[in-house]
Design an enzyme around this catalytic site. Structure first.
Site, short mmCIF file in Angstrom:
data_model
loop_
_atom_site.label_atom_id
_atom_site.label_comp_id
_atom_site.label_asym_id
_atom_site.label_seq_id
_atom_site.Cartn_x
_atom_site.Cartn_y
_atom_site.Cartn_z
N ASP A 42 45.74 -16.31 -81.94
CA ASP A 42 44.40 -16.54 -82.53
C ASP A 42 43.48 -15.34 -82.36
O ASP A 42 42.82 -14.92 -83.30
CB ASP A 42 43.76 -17.85 -82.03
N GLY A 128 45.98 -27.17 -69.95
CA GLY A 128 46.29 -26.47 -71.20
C GLY A 128 46.06 -27.34 -72.43
O GLY A 128 46.60 -27.09 -73.50
N SER A 131 40.45 -29.25 -72.38
CA SER A 131 39.40 -30.16 -71.97
C SER A 131 38.03 -29.49 -72.09
O SER A 131 37.02 -30.16 -72.36
CB SER A 131 39.63 -30.64 -70.54
N SER A 132 37.97 -28.17 -71.94
CA SER A 132 36.66 -27.53 -72.06
C SER A 132 36.17 -27.54 -73.50
O SER A 132 35.00 -27.87 -73.75
CB SER A 132 36.67 -26.11 -71.49
N GLU A 164 31.36 -20.67 -75.29
CA GLU A 164 32.47 -20.39 -74.35
C GLU A 164 32.56 -18.89 -74.08
O GLU A 164 32.74 -18.46 -72.94
CB GLU A 164 33.77 -20.92 -74.95
N ASP A 176 40.96 -23.38 -80.05
CA ASP A 176 40.70 -24.65 -79.37
C ASP A 176 39.53 -25.40 -79.99
O ASP A 176 39.60 -26.60 -80.27
CB ASP A 176 40.44 -24.42 -77.87
C1 GLA Z 1 43.86 -20.52 -74.71
C2 GLA Z 1 42.71 -19.96 -75.52
C3 GLA Z 1 43.04 -19.98 -77.02
C4 GLA Z 1 44.39 -19.32 -77.29
C5 GLA Z 1 45.46 -19.87 -76.34
C6 GLA Z 1 46.78 -19.14 -76.46
O1 GLA Z 1 44.04 -21.88 -74.98
O2 GLA Z 1 41.54 -20.71 -75.29
O3 GLA Z 1 42.00 -19.35 -77.74
O4 GLA Z 1 44.29 -17.94 -77.21
O5 GLA Z 1 45.05 -19.80 -75.00
O6 GLA Z 1 47.38 -19.39 -77.69
#
Ligand code: GLA
Length: 390
Positions: A42, A128, A131-132, A164, A176
């Site tokens: 991303d 992972g 949650s944020s 963020e 996210d």
């Molecule tokens: C975290 C980051 C995302 C992305 C992933 C890896 O979740 O918040 O922006 O970079 O790692 O794909």
């Protein structure tokens, strides 16, 4: 809205914590996300294929007549307060940062009323599963409703991403917040992180489930390694920009042919990082095509390939994540699995045939426990709609 049950009396909840008020109460429900494929693409302006899952951060909210925001977290059992007029620009390293970051971000564009929030979550943090981002979007959606802002979910996602990055101080990509804001039921979200175009790709929910193996382990390095990977990718961009006779602004500009033609000029580990990103973008596109064609086994194979690349080339996996993927692979009913999120702990996302998913979940739990001595949380989820507020 499907998960309002545990927040079905926001008035009662808010009054218990903050006392009586004659202001109208609202509820926002905000799901976690998995990323089916597209790891660490991303922030390289690449492609990702996340989906929202049925575990939520819920917020009960009501306005106040002053400019104070008071929030109570059930998980931490504490009330924190800040003022919209006199915001402290520094993050505190606490859950309140997400609330304060989003409120101060929205307050830059809109006149906001103060507010009271109660935060309730069944989405584990550090797993992972974003949650944020889920908390940020829940707060944003509630603030939007309380103040009649009528922002689109896309606009709210942008604000949350800025909160963020600029307030909380985590240099993440857009995946996210966009996944939590824009996902649709029984679909994966095909997101182009360059032009931010989204497409909902139907997922065969009757026959295949998403299984999440939360290793419950988080290693220290997550943030420093994340920033280091970003810097290595930028170094790759600068080197390609020098080699190619056109402008290169991100790894998205590098095709597989470009990579193969010039890779020898890249020092390790920049070469490996670039190889991962360039091929991962291709894997996401292939996974989208395969989903459209109903070839779910191909999606599963691409997920295994993605994990191997994140482990060997991008080096963001860890032993527990690798064991979880290996254990998943031993199950005939699992079609594919990979780490999801930033890495160094957290969760693995797999695809499992719906008719046998219960047996697969039990076997994965048993096998993971026997190989690591850690009791993982393994559960099957349906893919749900992004954040909603009433
Ligand atoms: C975290 C980051 C995302 C992305 C992933 C890896 O979740 O918040 O922006 O970079 O790692 O794909």
């Amino acid at each position: 809205m499907n998960n309002l049950l545990n927040m079905n009396d926001p008035d009662y909840l808010l009054t218990t914590i903050f006392g009586e008020s004659n202001q109208q109460a609202f509820v926002a429900i905000s799901p976690g996300r998995v990323n089916l494929i597209g790891g660490h693409t991303d922030y390289n302006e690449g492609f990702v294929l996340p989906a929202a899952i049925g575990q939520y951060v819920n917020v009960a909210a009501r306005p106040r007549t002053d400019k104070t925001v008071a929030a109570y977290s059930e998980e931490y059992d504490e009330i924190r307060e800040f003022s919209l007029e006199d915001a402290d620009p520094d993050a505190k390293g606490s859950w309140i940062d997400y609330v304060e970051g989003v409120c101060t971000q929205l307050a830059q564009d809109h006149a906001l009323r103060g507010a009271e929030f109660v935060v309730r979550s069944d989405l584990p943090s550090g797993a992972g599963l974003s949650s944020s981002a889920a908390l940020e979007l829940a707060v944003a959606a509630a603030v939007d409703r309380m103040n009649d802002l009528e922002c689109s979910n896309r606009t709210l996602a942008r604000h949350c991403w800025r909160a963020e990055n600029e307030f909380v101080g985590v240099n993440c990509g857009i995946m996210d917040q966009y996944a939590v804001a824009l996902s649709a039921e029984n679909s994966a979200l095909f997101l182009d992180c360059r032009d931010e175009a989204v497409e909902h790709i139907p997922f065969p929910a009757e026959t295949v489930n998403a299984v999440v193996i939360n290793t419950t382990v988080t290693h220290e390095l997550v943030e420093s390694a994340y920033n280091e990977r970003r810097a290595q990718c930028e170094r790759g961009v600068a080197l390609f920009d020098r080699c190619l006779d056109r402008e290169v602004t991100s790894l998205r500009d590098i095709s597989i042919d470009d990579f193969e033609a010039y890779q020898e000029r890249l020092p390790a580990p920049v070469r490996e990082r670039c190889e991962h990103v360039v091929y991962e973008n291709r894997r996401v596109q292939r996974a989208v095509d395969a989903l459209r064609e109903g070839e779910i086994e191909t999606v599963g194979d691409l997920m295994y390939d993605s994990h191997a690349s994140l482990r060997d080339l991008y080096e963001v996996s860890c032993e527990e994540l690798d064991v979880a993927v290996d254990v998943a692979r031993t199950q005939d009913d699992v079609l594919g699995a990979r780490m999801t999120g930033a890495g160094f702990g957290g969760s693995v996302i797999g695809l499992v045939r719906a008719q046998n998913s219960g047996d697969a979940v039990n076997a994965i739990r048993r096998e993971f426990r026997s190989r690591t001595d850690v009791d993982p949380q393994v559960a099957v989820y349906s893919l749900v709609k992004g954040v909603q507020a009433n």
